[in-house]
Motif scaffolding. Structure first.
Motif, PDB file in Angstrom:
ATOM      1  N   GLN A 249       0.821  -1.209   0.000  1.00  0.00           N
ATOM      2  CA  GLN A 249       0.000   0.000   0.000  1.00  0.00           C
ATOM      3  C   GLN A 249       0.857   1.262   0.000  1.00  0.00           C
ATOM      4  N   ALA A 250       2.078   1.137   0.501  1.00  0.00           N
ATOM      5  CA  ALA A 250       2.998   2.283   0.546  1.00  0.00           C
ATOM      6  C   ALA A 250       3.989   2.256  -0.609  1.00  0.00           C
ATOM      7  N   GLY A 251       3.753   1.372  -1.578  1.00  0.00           N
ATOM      8  CA  GLY A 251       4.614   1.319  -2.761  1.00  0.00           C
ATOM      9  C   GLY A 251       5.878   0.507  -2.578  1.00  0.00           C
ATOM     10  N   VAL A 252       5.961  -0.280  -1.501  1.00  0.00           N
ATOM     11  CA  VAL A 252       7.135  -1.120  -1.257  1.00  0.00           C
ATOM     12  C   VAL A 252       6.759  -2.569  -1.520  1.00  0.00           C
ATOM     13  N   GLU A 253       7.447  -3.201  -2.454  1.00  0.00           N
ATOM     14  CA  GLU A 253       7.141  -4.581  -2.817  1.00  0.00           C
ATOM     15  C   GLU A 253       8.093  -5.517  -2.072  1.00  0.00           C
ATOM     16  N   LEU A 254       7.593  -6.117  -1.011  1.00  0.00           N
ATOM     17  CA  LEU A 254       8.385  -7.086  -0.255  1.00  0.00           C
ATOM     18  C   LEU A 254       8.357  -8.432  -0.962  1.00  0.00           C
ATOM     19  N   PRO A 255       9.397  -9.259  -0.752  1.00  0.00           N
ATOM     20  CA  PRO A 255       9.331 -10.639  -1.262  1.00  0.00           C
ATOM     21  C   PRO A 255       8.170 -11.379  -0.607  1.00  0.00           C
ATOM     22  N   ARG A 256       7.850 -12.558  -1.102  1.00  0.00           N
ATOM     23  CA  ARG A 256       6.659 -13.258  -0.658  1.00  0.00           C
ATOM     24  C   ARG A 256       6.783 -13.914   0.711  1.00  0.00           C
ATOM     25  N   THR A 257       7.893 -14.589   0.981  1.00  0.00           N
ATOM     26  CA  THR A 257       7.958 -15.418   2.180  1.00  0.00           C
ATOM     27  C   THR A 257       8.718 -14.760   3.321  1.00  0.00           C
ATOM     28  N   THR A 258       8.542 -15.320   4.528  1.00  0.00           N
ATOM     29  CA  THR A 258       9.244 -14.805   5.702  1.00  0.00           C
ATOM     30  C   THR A 258      10.755 -14.876   5.508  1.00  0.00           C
ATOM     31  N   TYR A 259      11.241 -16.021   5.009  1.00  0.00           N
ATOM     32  CA  TYR A 259      12.679 -16.180   4.788  1.00  0.00           C
ATOM     33  C   TYR A 259      13.199 -15.136   3.803  1.00  0.00           C
ATOM     34  N   GLU A 260      12.463 -14.936   2.726  1.00  0.00           N
ATOM     35  CA  GLU A 260      12.890 -13.975   1.705  1.00  0.00           C
ATOM     36  C   GLU A 260      12.858 -12.550   2.247  1.00  0.00           C
ATOM     37  N   GLN A 261      11.837 -12.223   3.032  1.00  0.00           N
ATOM     38  CA  GLN A 261      11.750 -10.875   3.591  1.00  0.00           C
ATOM     39  C   GLN A 261      12.883 -10.621   4.580  1.00  0.00           C
ATOM     40  N   TRP A 262      13.241 -11.636   5.350  1.00  0.00           N
ATOM     41  CA  TRP A 262      14.354 -11.501   6.290  1.00  0.00           C
ATOM     42  C   TRP A 262      15.668 -11.296   5.531  1.00  0.00           C
ATOM     43  N   SER A 263      15.878 -12.071   4.465  1.00  0.00           N
ATOM     44  CA  SER A 263      17.087 -11.924   3.643  1.00  0.00           C
ATOM     45  C   SER A 263      17.100 -10.577   2.933  1.00  0.00           C
ATOM     46  N   TRP A 264      15.950 -10.182   2.417  1.00  0.00           N
ATOM     47  CA  TRP A 264      15.818  -8.890   1.731  1.00  0.00           C
ATOM     48  C   TRP A 264      16.217  -7.743   2.661  1.00  0.00           C
ATOM     49  N   GLY A 265      15.923  -7.897   3.949  1.00  0.00           N
ATOM     50  CA  GLY A 265      16.216  -6.836   4.920  1.00  0.00           C
ATOM     51  C   GLY A 265      17.564  -6.953   5.589  1.00  0.00           C
ATOM     52  N   ALA A 266      18.490  -7.715   4.974  1.00  0.00           N
ATOM     53  CA  ALA A 266      19.807  -7.925   5.598  1.00  0.00           C
ATOM     54  C   ALA A 266      20.509  -6.615   5.923  1.00  0.00           C
ATOM     55  N   ASN A 267      20.350  -5.614   5.072  1.00  0.00           N
ATOM     56  CA  ASN A 267      20.990  -4.315   5.303  1.00  0.00           C
ATOM     57  C   ASN A 267      20.025  -3.290   5.899  1.00  0.00           C
TER      58      ASN A 267
END
Length: 329
Positions: A249-267
């Motif tokens: 809704q805020a224009g941020v496309e997160l990955p689908r899964t919990t594991y992917e979102q955690w990896s995506w947020g490494a930095n």
């Protein structure tokens, strides 16, 4: 079957052969029902395990969809290339027919012709047609090689999709068994909540601002909708599908899964400290079996597990003990 009390007895016949006999499930022979505390403890373990299985299912599903999309693109390229090859083939046929109708050229024709200039002109045209035909043949060959390459890639992608489907089926079966056990336990405890797919939710009145406020306003409007593994809305969600839909809704496309979102947020990791967390931060459980969204004021909004609904919880000692880290999108 898990969760069903069973007792076996052994009867030895005159010949010394052992026969396994299943005793009745009711009456004095049945094992006692688990206590509320025991059922809750088992449910908590199932929730954590099911969360991880569901996330693996989601990951396999995302991989399959990507492969299917790649195959679709390759198949489209294949069909387009086939059109090109067909056009080249038609051109070659027309060239062959034209050459046949024009006839071959020879020095004898040039000498005996009443109009040598026209013959020379015809020979030049023939040479041009021959050269053009040769070029067309080379183009055809190149196109054909490209076609074979793309077709091979499409077959490889299709094989990968088949493997992904097999993995998907296995993970789905595991998840369904987990869900069945959870449902039985929850119903036994009288705590199964079906939820309302059309729930209007509630208004968010917390401290968030900017994009985080947009995210949490959406998240709170989902409160009361059922948890459903593999769901991404709008009528039901699993935990990572819920956070993905909210941040979209805020224009941020997160990955689908919990594991992917955690990896995506490494930095993008932030300290797991109430004094440093901000509304909208993603909160992850240990083992990455679950996640939610920090709502401010020491609260988290999340899609919990089977038999429950999207809701807000206090980050009390129980939840702090389960959390592994936070990510700020």
């Amino acid at each position: 079957m898990a969760g069903v009390p069973v007792r076996f007895g052994r009867v030895v016949g005159a010949a010394g052969l052992a026969v396994i006999v299943l005793l009745p499930l009711n009456g004095a022979a049945a094992e006692p029902q688990p206590t509320i505390a025991q059922a809750r403890a088992k449910l908590e373990k199932l929730n954590d395990l099911a969360g991880k299985v569901v996330d693996r299912y989601n990951l396999a599903n995302e991989r399959w969809k990507k492969i299917r999309k790649d195959y679709g693109r390759l198949n489209k390229d294949y069909k387009q290339q086939q059109k090109t090859v067909d056009l080249l083939r038609d051109d070659l046929v027309r060239l062959a027919i034209s050459t046949y109708q024009f006839g071959g050229m020879s020095s004898g024709r040039l000498v005996t012709s009443d109009d040598p200039r026209s013959v020379l002109s015809g020979m030049a045209l023939f040479d041009y047609m021959a050269a053009d035909r040769a070029e067309s043949l080379r183009t055809f060959e190149t196109a054909n090689q490209a076609l074979k390459y793309k077709y091979g890639k499409a077959k490889e992608a299709l094989a990968e999709a088949g493997k992904a489907r097999d993995t998907l089926a296995e993970e789905k079966a595991k998840a369904e068994r987990m869900v069945a056990q959870q449902t039985r336990l929850l119903r036994r405890l009288g705590q199964f909540r079906a939820g309302d797919p059309n729930s209007p939710g509630i208004a968010y009145t917390g401290p968030a601002s900017g994009n985080a406020r947009v995210v949490l306003q959406f998240a709170y409007k989902q409160i009361g909708k059922p948890y459903q593994w593999g769901a991404t809305g709008p009528n039901s969600y699993d935990c990572s599908g819920f956070s993905q839909a909210a941040w979209r809704q805020a224009g941020v496309e997160l990955p689908r899964t919990t594991y992917e979102q955690w990896s995506w947020g490494a930095n993008r990791r932030v300290p797991l400290d109430l004094s440093q967390l901000q509304p909208g931060d993603l909160l992850f459980s240990k083992g990455l079996g679950h996640m939610g969204i920090y709502a401010g004021d020491g609260k988290m909004v999340h899609a919990p597990q089977t038999g429950d609904v999207v809701k807000v919880v206090d980050l009390d000692d129980y939840w702090w003990g389960r959390l592994a880290g936070a990510v700020r999108p």
